[in-house]
Design an enzyme around this catalytic site. Sequence first.
Site, PDB file in Angstrom:
ATOM      1  N   LYS A  54       0.834  -1.214   0.000  1.00  0.00           N
ATOM      2  CA  LYS A  54       0.000   0.000   0.000  1.00  0.00           C
ATOM      3  C   LYS A  54       0.861   1.253   0.000  1.00  0.00           C
ATOM      4  O   LYS A  54       1.904   1.307   0.643  1.00  0.00           O
ATOM      5  CB  LYS A  54      -0.886  -0.019   1.240  1.00  0.00           C
ATOM      6  CG  LYS A  54      -1.735   1.213   1.416  1.00  0.00           C
ATOM      7  CD  LYS A  54      -2.847   0.962   2.410  1.00  0.00           C
ATOM      8  CE  LYS A  54      -3.606   2.225   2.694  1.00  0.00           C
ATOM      9  NZ  LYS A  54      -2.919   3.072   3.680  1.00  0.00           N
ATOM     10  N   HIS A  78      -2.453   7.722   1.502  1.00  0.00           N
ATOM     11  CA  HIS A  78      -2.897   7.571   2.895  1.00  0.00           C
ATOM     12  C   HIS A  78      -3.865   8.682   3.297  1.00  0.00           C
ATOM     13  O   HIS A  78      -3.879   9.141   4.444  1.00  0.00           O
ATOM     14  CB  HIS A  78      -1.703   7.511   3.849  1.00  0.00           C
ATOM     15  CG  HIS A  78      -0.654   6.530   3.425  1.00  0.00           C
ATOM     16  ND1 HIS A  78      -0.919   5.190   3.256  1.00  0.00           N
ATOM     17  CD2 HIS A  78       0.642   6.697   3.102  1.00  0.00           C
ATOM     18  CE1 HIS A  78       0.178   4.566   2.853  1.00  0.00           C
ATOM     19  NE2 HIS A  78       1.142   5.460   2.739  1.00  0.00           N
ATOM     20  N   ARG A  81      -2.978  12.426   4.865  1.00  0.00           N
ATOM     21  CA  ARG A  81      -2.836  12.774   6.291  1.00  0.00           C
ATOM     22  C   ARG A  81      -1.397  13.055   6.692  1.00  0.00           C
ATOM     23  O   ARG A  81      -1.133  13.892   7.546  1.00  0.00           O
ATOM     24  CB  ARG A  81      -3.350  11.626   7.167  1.00  0.00           C
ATOM     25  CG  ARG A  81      -4.824  11.369   7.073  1.00  0.00           C
ATOM     26  CD  ARG A  81      -5.182  10.103   7.831  1.00  0.00           C
ATOM     27  NE  ARG A  81      -4.802  10.160   9.234  1.00  0.00           N
ATOM     28  CZ  ARG A  81      -3.809   9.460   9.772  1.00  0.00           C
ATOM     29  NH1 ARG A  81      -3.086   8.658   9.046  1.00  0.00           N
ATOM     30  NH2 ARG A  81      -3.543   9.561  11.057  1.00  0.00           N
TER      31      ARG A  81
HETATM   32  C1  LIG Z   1      -6.337   7.306  12.127  1.00  0.00           C
HETATM   33  C2  LIG Z   1      -5.713   6.769  10.862  1.00  0.00           C
HETATM   34  C3  LIG Z   1      -4.553   6.003  10.946  1.00  0.00           C
HETATM   35  C4  LIG Z   1      -3.963   5.501   9.789  1.00  0.00           C
HETATM   36  N1  LIG Z   1      -2.827   4.740   9.887  1.00  0.00           N
HETATM   37  C5  LIG Z   1      -2.292   4.209   8.761  1.00  0.00           C
HETATM   38  C6  LIG Z   1      -1.149   3.367   8.837  1.00  0.00           C
HETATM   39  O1  LIG Z   1      -0.596   3.104   9.902  1.00  0.00           O
HETATM   40  N2  LIG Z   1      -0.658   2.853   7.676  1.00  0.00           N
HETATM   41  C7  LIG Z   1      -1.231   3.134   6.466  1.00  0.00           C
HETATM   42  O2  LIG Z   1      -0.755   2.643   5.430  1.00  0.00           O
HETATM   43  N3  LIG Z   1      -2.303   3.942   6.365  1.00  0.00           N
HETATM   44  C8  LIG Z   1      -2.842   4.469   7.483  1.00  0.00           C
HETATM   45  N4  LIG Z   1      -3.931   5.286   7.385  1.00  0.00           N
HETATM   46  C9  LIG Z   1      -4.460   5.623   6.058  1.00  0.00           C
HETATM   47  C10 LIG Z   1      -5.584   4.695   5.686  1.00  0.00           C
HETATM   48  O3  LIG Z   1      -5.157   3.358   5.656  1.00  0.00           O
HETATM   49  C11 LIG Z   1      -6.147   5.045   4.307  1.00  0.00           C
HETATM   50  O4  LIG Z   1      -5.149   4.948   3.305  1.00  0.00           O
HETATM   51  C12 LIG Z   1      -6.726   6.436   4.262  1.00  0.00           C
HETATM   52  O5  LIG Z   1      -7.408   6.730   5.468  1.00  0.00           O
HETATM   53  C13 LIG Z   1      -7.656   6.522   3.068  1.00  0.00           C
HETATM   54  O6  LIG Z   1      -8.160   7.801   2.916  1.00  0.00           O
HETATM   55  P1  LIG Z   1      -9.605   8.229   3.504  1.00  0.00           P
HETATM   56  O7  LIG Z   1      -9.470   8.242   4.989  1.00  0.00           O
HETATM   57  O8  LIG Z   1      -9.798   9.605   2.957  1.00  0.00           O
HETATM   58  O9  LIG Z   1     -10.615   7.224   3.010  1.00  0.00           O
HETATM   59  C14 LIG Z   1      -4.542   5.782   8.527  1.00  0.00           C
HETATM   60  C15 LIG Z   1      -5.723   6.547   8.453  1.00  0.00           C
HETATM   61  C16 LIG Z   1      -6.302   7.052   9.605  1.00  0.00           C
HETATM   62  C17 LIG Z   1      -7.542   7.897   9.479  1.00  0.00           C
END
Ligand SMILES: Cc1cc2nc3c(=O)[nH]c(=O)nc-3n(C[C@H](O)[C@H](O)[C@H](O)COP(=O)(O)O)c2cc1C
Length: 183
Positions: A54, A78, A81
Amino acid sequence: MVTTGLPNFANYPLKYRKSLLKRGGGPSLNLMPELSWNHVCQVREHWKGNLIVKGILRKEDALKAIDVGAQGIVISNHGGRMFDSSVPPIEVLREIADSVGHELTVLADSSIQRGSDIFKLIAAGAKAVLVGRSMLYATAAGGRQGAMQMMQILSDELAMTMDLSGCRTLADIDESLLFRGQY
Ligand SMILES: Cc1cc2nc3c(=O)[nH]c(=O)nc-3n(C[C@H](O)[C@H](O)[C@H](O)COP(=O)(O)O)c2cc1C
């Protein structure tokens, strides 16, 4: 919060979970700047099931994912963020899907908030999409029922977008339905 504490990442080892009452906090899970494809190879050695990498945002890395023996990739920033200047998946999906789509299952996510967002990523080359925050928000607001309702809303909106675009099945959604010019 009094009874069960702050919401935590259930997949984190206990000592890494933050607590409202713990001062100073314990060790924190920082990013690993030295993370490399060698680490992915190590995971590949230990995990015999399907491997999905990913966070891919360019063709070269998608090809690398094939080299290390992955079965799928998620085109993802991701949700923007961590790095809000990263390229949006929809801008790179087509090139990546055209390059590796015959060998890898290409998934995508980041900022899916409506059914039409799903439609666009599928039109750009994703086999399926993933949802992050919408699921968390819906679960926070309404538990399991809230999550089910959120998925139903997205599903209804996707169906409506398909109707309005003349698509009967997901297979009918293609690049020609995307307008990439300027208004
Ligand atoms: C609180 C939180 C923690 C996340 N932690 C990870 C992580 O540790 N590894 C990762 O690949 N993506 C992480 N993500 C990203 C999500 O897996 C995902 O790619 C992303 O939230 C997708 O976008 P969206 O929230 O707009 O649907 C995280 C997202 C959130 C909201």
